[in-house]
Design a protein around this motif. Structure first.
Motif, PDB file in Angstrom:
ATOM      1  N   SER A  24      51.076 111.570  76.122  1.00 56.69           N
ATOM      2  CA  SER A  24      52.172 112.254  76.892  1.00 56.69           C
ATOM      3  C   SER A  24      51.626 112.285  78.429  1.00 56.69           C
ATOM      4  N   ASP A  25      50.464 111.764  78.726  1.00 54.18           N
ATOM      5  CA  ASP A  25      50.321 111.936  80.261  1.00 54.18           C
ATOM      6  C   ASP A  25      50.285 110.338  80.558  1.00 54.18           C
ATOM      7  N   ASP A  26      50.930 109.291  79.727  1.00 58.49           N
ATOM      8  CA  ASP A  26      51.210 108.141  80.269  1.00 58.49           C
ATOM      9  C   ASP A  26      50.032 107.389  80.112  1.00 58.49           C
ATOM     10  N   THR A  27      49.013 107.679  79.254  1.00 59.87           N
ATOM     11  CA  THR A  27      47.781 106.871  79.501  1.00 59.87           C
ATOM     12  C   THR A  27      47.509 106.159  77.852  1.00 59.87           C
ATOM     13  N   CYS A  28      46.541 105.352  77.649  1.00 58.85           N
ATOM     14  CA  CYS A  28      46.654 104.513  76.636  1.00 58.85           C
ATOM     15  C   CYS A  28      45.911 105.376  75.453  1.00 58.85           C
ATOM     16  N   GLU A  29      46.334 105.448  74.352  1.00 58.35           N
ATOM     17  CA  GLU A  29      45.557 106.182  73.309  1.00 58.35           C
ATOM     18  C   GLU A  29      44.196 105.793  73.117  1.00 58.35           C
ATOM     19  N   ARG A  30      43.935 104.463  73.246  1.00 61.30           N
ATOM     20  CA  ARG A  30      42.557 104.047  72.945  1.00 61.30           C
ATOM     21  C   ARG A  30      41.500 104.000  73.994  1.00 61.30           C
ATOM     22  N   CYS A  31      42.165 103.938  75.221  1.00 58.74           N
ATOM     23  CA  CYS A  31      41.126 103.931  76.438  1.00 58.74           C
ATOM     24  C   CYS A  31      41.203 104.651  77.385  1.00 58.74           C
ATOM     25  N   GLY A  32      42.343 105.478  77.471  1.00 59.89           N
ATOM     26  CA  GLY A  32      42.705 106.470  78.343  1.00 59.89           C
ATOM     27  C   GLY A  32      43.236 105.913  79.819  1.00 59.89           C
ATOM     28  N   THR A  33      43.303 104.638  79.723  1.00 59.74           N
ATOM     29  CA  THR A  33      43.874 103.900  81.095  1.00 59.74           C
ATOM     30  C   THR A  33      45.474 104.340  81.225  1.00 59.74           C
ATOM     31  N   GLU A  34      45.704 104.369  82.285  1.00 56.10           N
ATOM     32  CA  GLU A  34      47.132 104.598  82.669  1.00 56.10           C
ATOM     33  C   GLU A  34      48.161 103.591  82.321  1.00 56.10           C
ATOM     34  N   VAL A  35      48.891 103.493  81.554  1.00 53.56           N
ATOM     35  CA  VAL A  35      49.700 102.204  81.231  1.00 53.56           C
ATOM     36  C   VAL A  35      50.912 101.788  82.333  1.00 53.56           C
ATOM     37  N   GLU A  36      51.176 100.733  82.429  1.00 56.33           N
ATOM     38  CA  GLU A  36      52.279 100.049  83.147  1.00 56.33           C
ATOM     39  C   GLU A  36      53.324  99.576  82.463  1.00 56.33           C
ATOM     40  N   LYS A  37      54.632  99.599  83.109  1.00 56.09           N
ATOM     41  CA  LYS A  37      55.615  99.292  82.497  1.00 56.09           C
ATOM     42  C   LYS A  37      55.794  97.700  82.985  1.00 56.09           C
ATOM     43  N   LYS A  38      55.952  96.971  81.882  1.00 56.60           N
ATOM     44  CA  LYS A  38      56.027  95.671  81.936  1.00 56.60           C
ATOM     45  C   LYS A  38      57.237  94.754  81.137  1.00 56.60           C
ATOM     46  N   GLU A  39      57.893  93.952  82.072  1.00 54.57           N
ATOM     47  CA  GLU A  39      59.279  93.319  81.492  1.00 54.57           C
ATOM     48  C   GLU A  39      58.588  91.957  80.485  1.00 54.57           C
ATOM     49  N   MET A  40      58.682  91.978  79.323  1.00 52.93           N
ATOM     50  CA  MET A  40      58.195  90.767  78.907  1.00 52.93           C
ATOM     51  C   MET A  40      58.730  90.658  77.377  1.00 52.93           C
ATOM     52  N   PRO A  41      58.888  89.493  76.861  1.00 49.14           N
ATOM     53  CA  PRO A  41      59.440  89.354  75.321  1.00 49.14           C
ATOM     54  C   PRO A  41      58.265  89.906  74.413  1.00 49.14           C
ATOM     55  N   GLN A  42      58.777  90.511  73.180  1.00 46.66           N
ATOM     56  CA  GLN A  42      57.933  91.179  72.649  1.00 46.66           C
ATOM     57  C   GLN A  42      58.602  91.105  70.948  1.00 46.66           C
ATOM     58  N   TRP A  43      57.457  91.165  70.421  1.00 46.28           N
ATOM     59  CA  TRP A  43      57.751  91.368  68.661  1.00 46.28           C
ATOM     60  C   TRP A  43      57.871  92.817  68.424  1.00 46.28           C
ATOM     61  N   MET A  44      59.072  93.029  67.672  1.00 48.39           N
ATOM     62  CA  MET A  44      59.429  94.296  67.426  1.00 48.39           C
ATOM     63  C   MET A  44      59.477  94.648  66.095  1.00 48.39           C
ATOM     64  N   LEU A  45      59.660  95.858  65.390  1.00 55.66           N
ATOM     65  CA  LEU A  45      59.769  96.296  64.017  1.00 55.66           C
ATOM     66  C   LEU A  45      60.976  97.170  64.254  1.00 55.66           C
ATOM     67  N   LYS A  46      62.143  97.053  63.434  1.00 56.09           N
ATOM     68  CA  LYS A  46      63.240  98.022  63.536  1.00 56.09           C
ATOM     69  C   LYS A  46      62.910  99.381  62.915  1.00 56.09           C
ATOM     70  N   ILE A  47      62.069 100.035  63.320  1.00 56.99           N
ATOM     71  CA  ILE A  47      61.820 101.369  62.771  1.00 56.99           C
ATOM     72  C   ILE A  47      63.226 102.177  63.256  1.00 56.99           C
ATOM     73  N   THR A  48      64.033 101.868  63.999  1.00 59.77           N
ATOM     74  CA  THR A  48      64.939 102.701  64.395  1.00 59.77           C
ATOM     75  C   THR A  48      66.002 102.709  63.485  1.00 59.77           C
ATOM     76  N   ASP A  49      66.241 101.684  62.510  1.00 63.37           N
ATOM     77  CA  ASP A  49      67.175 101.367  61.433  1.00 63.37           C
ATOM     78  C   ASP A  49      67.057 102.643  60.707  1.00 63.37           C
ATOM     79  N   TYR A  50      65.552 103.139  60.545  1.00 60.23           N
ATOM     80  CA  TYR A  50      65.167 103.896  59.469  1.00 60.23           C
ATOM     81  C   TYR A  50      65.036 105.280  59.957  1.00 60.23           C
ATOM     82  N   ALA A  51      65.399 105.589  61.112  1.00 56.97           N
ATOM     83  CA  ALA A  51      65.054 106.968  61.828  1.00 56.97           C
ATOM     84  C   ALA A  51      65.888 108.113  60.847  1.00 56.97           C
TER      85      ALA A  51
END
Length: 943
Positions: free
Chosen positions: A174-201
């Motif tokens: 919730s503080d915008d850090t990486c769950e694994r390493c605690g580094t602040e994450v950045e927003k990046k525009e890039m193609p990505q593999w996704m799974l459609k979990i939203t269809d199952y919401a």
RNA sequence: GCCGCGGUGGCGGAAUUGGUAGACGCGUGCGACUCAAAAUCGCAUUCUUUCGGGGGUGAGGGUUCGAUUCCCUCCCGCGGCACCA
């Protein structure tokens, strides 16, 4: 008698024998027994078993062994979740391949797990890094790809600059850090593999209902998915464009006095030519971009925005022209990225409107009775009577705004009265019950306005007093309305409708809700006003009706985003996708799976996927698919690997399928899943989705994988802090296993407190010594074996077994152990028979498998104690023939008496009289005796 | 701020269809064994007291013969979510 034992010799001896004989192997499903599938989260092979692992695996082992002894066939498998960054980082540090490091760790950890002496079903193990495991991970992915559940998407992703990879939303804290390493994450525009979990919401929310999970976990998942029920409504812009907004409150549409677009909304730049203050707009867009990347700790949270000059929108409900803003309190990624703003009924819109001077139009009034100020008492009563009459006469037409849905149907028909209590500005509302004994009784009909109960004189029949419990409505916010409404102070001067007004008018007063004068916003439901034909309808009905009228549609919006699964790192499952020369993605066919992870790469992170450097992978792709074909070079998130591991355990040797449907039917669903709190909205959500996706493809038998979930707490360091190397408070289980033994460590962890609470327990060196002492006493217990035993011992033995049989299935291992201690303490002062001794050993077996086995052998047994049944208690032998109960005189305990549990009151009183101290106090006149056999006697005595 | 969970001795924790608060373990004190120490065993251990009692389960109120348990108001702690329209 206390007696030391050689824990190391005993433990290694039995661990070896159990292994040789494979007594914990499950083998094929034996349908003559009931099945229990007990699952623990599979560990990451970090190279060292820590105390948390012991807590996670050894304590549930008590439950598992208990189930086995009660005749269940129990699957309690163990495996390794071995892909992922820690291995990769460790390998980089040591300049070796992660495979090597991982395999070495798995071997080492298997040994360590062996030292627990737990009843793991090792014949069913698996590791996510095994080729015959990840082959199926890949196959599932290709199946999902074919059904568009897996897709190549675009958009903004979370990028962890330290891990050098994309991570999923769930993996950003919730503080915008990486769950694994605690580094602040950045927003990046890039193609990505996704799974459609939203269809199952919807299914992920709805199916939570029937799960036997702790409510807080369900609630966390619901909130994470964040389903909002509302409507999409389209507004026309003066530029000719349409903007669709999402709102949960279409009933407030008439109060929409402006609209807001997210700064990133595409219509903003599209309408550059129409916007006359474009410079200002661009500046704001830039600013908000920077702001979101900056600190979110800006706790002032002042709303900012810019009006789009030259552009207006039309409110489709009333045709009014309203201004359009951009503001960063509207998020591009949620809903449609645009809102209709209703300042009268939304906190955020209100704050914004107040700052930017936008009109505020109230359109919903709450269903509460208003306040009374400076009104003579008798006038108040009259008013209240009027209120009540009104409610009776107009129960549902909205003229008087009472809660409509009250305690069942037709309540207003029974409504009889209301009034003040003469002291507070409150009104009570009740309904008439049967007339009894000349008094009218009333029962509560409204729980909505609860403050407290009190006795009240009702107003229908002034001559009759009746006492009854009533709930109260606070009369709030009725004020004298100024003759002229001051702008800005009384922003809204809403009064009761005309016909009501005449009845409710007080000399010099009118009723008004002036929330804005109090700087309040009403965000609840109620009845509509200022909404044309929809006036007097309630919110619920108006939502549908208004949406329909303006051509919108009722729809849901979710907070949940699709699951981003591509990782730009090496040590993971290669995504089994290849691209043809035109760049179209194709799944790798099943015959080429596993699509192996190549080893000819430098996997040090650069931000570029390491697999892109593999000549072997490139060559393999071209050889199989043809010239110009290229491989996907990303690997899968390790949460993918762990989304289905429990299915592989069931059928871990199967080469044709990840698990046959038949075997799934045998073992699924998982009856109990033990794990940590950190997986609430990650693994636990992902694997539920995965199961449902597989179900739709008919590859699994169950809709939900885990019937029941128990979260365990944390083991803290001796100082009460979370264990960490830097604090130097880390407890190494291996040390304690060596010195006091595995049974002791396990039992100590079980003894600290109830399992499955979210409580965290500090490690206490003295506490573990106490458990060791207990086991040493047990070791010496055979010295008390004799031909006979006192009745007391027999009784206590059966009581103990009853207690265990009750506590173990409830995971109250602490009180179960306590009961055994009580028994041992008693035996040490007495004797017990060989038979009882053996019964006790069997009861102890789930807790101390090594020691009980050793003593079992010493008692001349040749078969393992762990193949024995759990002892059954004889309730009759456990029953008390006499009990000691407290005797209270006037509510205070003054002594006790020992009598038969079913003794009569006379007998109890006689016993009390024979007690000198009690008799003294009983000397007065006995006014009343409350005697609950077996529990207590309370005597009310008057001097 | 919102949601969820919790608050009991020096410590971990027992006890709730309302019925002797503090089981069990730790720690502490005294005693036994010992030249001594450790280990072990025994006894004690909620606070207070003028030894009759009195108070006590976060605080205050309520219901009850009786409240850790049920109801109301409040305080504190922990966990989660935090501009989600």
């Amino acid at each position: 008698m206390h007696k030391r034992f050689d824990n190391q010799a005993i433990e290694s001896k039995w661990q070896e024998k159990w292994n040789e004989n494979g007594i914990y192997d499950v083998g094929e499903r034996d349908t003559s027994k009931e099945k229990e599938y007990v699952l623990v989260e599979l560990p990451y092979p970090s190279g060292n078993l820590h105390i948390g692992h012991w807590h996670a695996f050894a304590v549930p082992d008590i439950y598992v062994r208990y189930l086995r002894m009660t005749g269940k066939q129990v699957l309690y498998p163990m495996g390794f979740d071995a892909f992922g960054l820690p291995a990769e980082n460790a390998a980089i540090k040591r300049d070796i391949n992660p495979k090597e490091w991982t395999e070495g760790n798995i071997d080492y950890m298997k040994d360590q797990l062996g030292s627990m002496g737990a009843a793991f079903s090792w014949d069913k193990t698996t590791a996510t890094t095994d080729q015959d495991y990840y082959k199926w991970t890949q196959w599932m992915f290709t199946e999902f790809f074919k059904k568009d559940i897996a897709y190549r998407g675009t958009g903004k992703v979370n990028w962890c600059p330290k891990c050098n990879t994309v991570i999923a939303n769930e993996q950003v804290l919730s503080d915008d850090t990486c769950e694994r390493c605690g580094t602040e994450v950045e927003k990046k525009e890039m193609p990505q593999w996704m799974l459609k979990i939203t269809d199952y919401a919807d299914r992920l929310v709805d199916d939570l209902e029937d799960l036997n999970w702790p409510e807080h976990i369900k609630e966390a998942q619901r909130r994470w998915i964040g389903r909002s029920e509302g409507a999409e409504i389209t507004f026309n812009l003066s530029t000719g464009d349409d903007v669709t907004v999402f709102t949960t409150r279409p009933d407030t549409l008439f109060g929409a006095t402006y609209m807001v677009l997210a700064p990133e909304h595409p219509l903003v730049t599209q309408n550059e030519s129409s916007i006359t203050n474009w410079d200002e707009v661009v500046r704001y867009i830039e600013l908000s971009k920077k702001k979101s990347e900056q600190d979110r700790l800006d706790d002032t949270k002042e709303k900012t925005g810019v009006k789009l000059e030259g552009v207006t929108a039309t409110n489709p409900a009333n045709g009014e022209e309203i201004p359009v803003f951009i503001a960063d309190y509207v998020l591009a990624g949620y809903g449609t990225g645009a809102i209709m703003a209703v300042p009268a009924h939304d906190e955020r819109d209100f704050a914004f409107a107040a700052k930017y001077n936008v009109p505020i139009q109230q359109v919903v009034v709450p269903n509460v009775v208003p306040n009374v100020e400076d009104m003579p008492q008798e006038d108040k009563e009259t008013l209240v009577r009027d209120v009540v009459d009104l409610i009776i006469e107009h129960p549902t037409d909205g003229t008087f705004l009472m809660q409509k849905e009250i305690d069942g149907e037709n309540v207003y028909e029974h409504f009889v009265g209301g009034g003040t209590d003469g002291e507070t500005d409150e009104v009570a509302i009740g309904r008439e019950l049967e007339e009894e004994t000349g008094f009218k009784n009333y029962e509560v009909i409204s729980k909505v306005f609860t403050t407290q109960t009190y006795a009240y004189r009702h107003t229908k029949d002034k001559n009759q007093d009746c006492l009854s419990n009533f709930y109260h409505i606070k009369l709030t916010d009725l004020e004298q309305v100024p003759s002229e409404v001051e702008e800005g102070k009384h922003t809204i001067d809403w009064c009761m409708k005309d016909e009501v007004d005449t009845r409710m008018t007080w000399p010099g007063h009118r009723m008004a809700w002036n929330y804005f004068a109090h700087n309040e916003v009403y965000t609840g439901d109620g009845f509509l006003i200022e909404s044309g034909e929809f006036d007097k309808t309630n919110s619920e009905e108006a939502k549908v009706a208004i949406t329909e009228k303006v051509g919108g549609k009722m729809t849901n919006t979710y907070r949940l985003r699709d699951w981003s699964v591509g990782r730009q790192r090496y040590w993971g499952v290669p995504i089994p996708i290849v691209y043809d020369p035109e760049g179209n993605a194709h799944p790798v066919p099943k015959e080429h799976l596993p699509w192996c992870l190549p080893s000819d790469v430098d996997f040090r992170p650069t931000g570029e996927p390491p697999l892109a450097k593999s000549a072997e992978l490139k060559k393999r792709t071209e050889e199989i698919f043809g010239e110009g074909w290229t491989p996907e070079v990303e690997t899968l998130d390790t949460f993918v690997d762990s989304s289905w591991y429990f299915l592989r355990y069931i059928d871990n040797q199967n080469d044709d399928m990840f698990a046959s449907l038949e075997k799934q039917k045998n073992w699924m669903p998982i009856d109990l899943y033990f794990g940590g709190a950190e997986h609430t909205t990650m693994h636990l959500l992902y694997s539920r989705f995965w199961q449902k996706a597989l179900l739709d493809l008919r590859y699994v038998t169950e809709n939900e994988p885990y019937k029941r979930r128990i979260n365990r707490g944390l083991i803290l360091g001796p100082d009460g802090n979370k264990m960490s190397k830097s604090k130097g408070n880390v407890i190494d289980p291996d040390d304690h296993v060596k010195t006091v033994g595995a049974d002791t460590v396990k039992m100590y962890l079980a003894f600290m407190g109830p399992y499955g609470e979210t409580a965290n327990y500090p490690w206490d060196m003295g506490g573990i010594a106490g458990i060791r002492r207990f086991l040493e006493r047990v070791y010496g217990l055979s010295e008390h074996v004799a031909d006979t035993e006192p009745e007391e011992v027999t009784k206590q033995l059966h009581k103990t077994i009853l207690k265990l049989a009750k506590d173990i299935p409830e995971f109250k291992f602490n009180t179960a152990i306590s009961a055994m201690m009580v028994f041992v303490n008693l035996v040490e002062k007495n004797t017990l028979t060989q038979e009882s001794y053996e019964v006790f050993l069997r009861a102890l077996a789930p807790f101390a498998p090594h020691l009980s086995e050793e003593l079992w052998e010493a008692a001349g047994k040749t078969e393992s104690i762990h193949l024995e049944g759990f002892p059954e208690a004889d309730a009759e032998l456990a029953a008390d023939t006499e009990v000691t109960i407290g005797v209270q005189i006037n509510g205070k305990v003054r002594g006790d008496i020992t009598i038969a549990p079913d003794a009569s009151e006379e007998e109890a009183m006689a016993a009390a009289q024979s007690n000198e101290k009690l008799a003294e106090r009983l000397a007065g006149t006995v006014k009343k005796v409350i005697y609950i056999p077996g529990k207590i006697m309370n005597v009310i005595v008057v001097d």
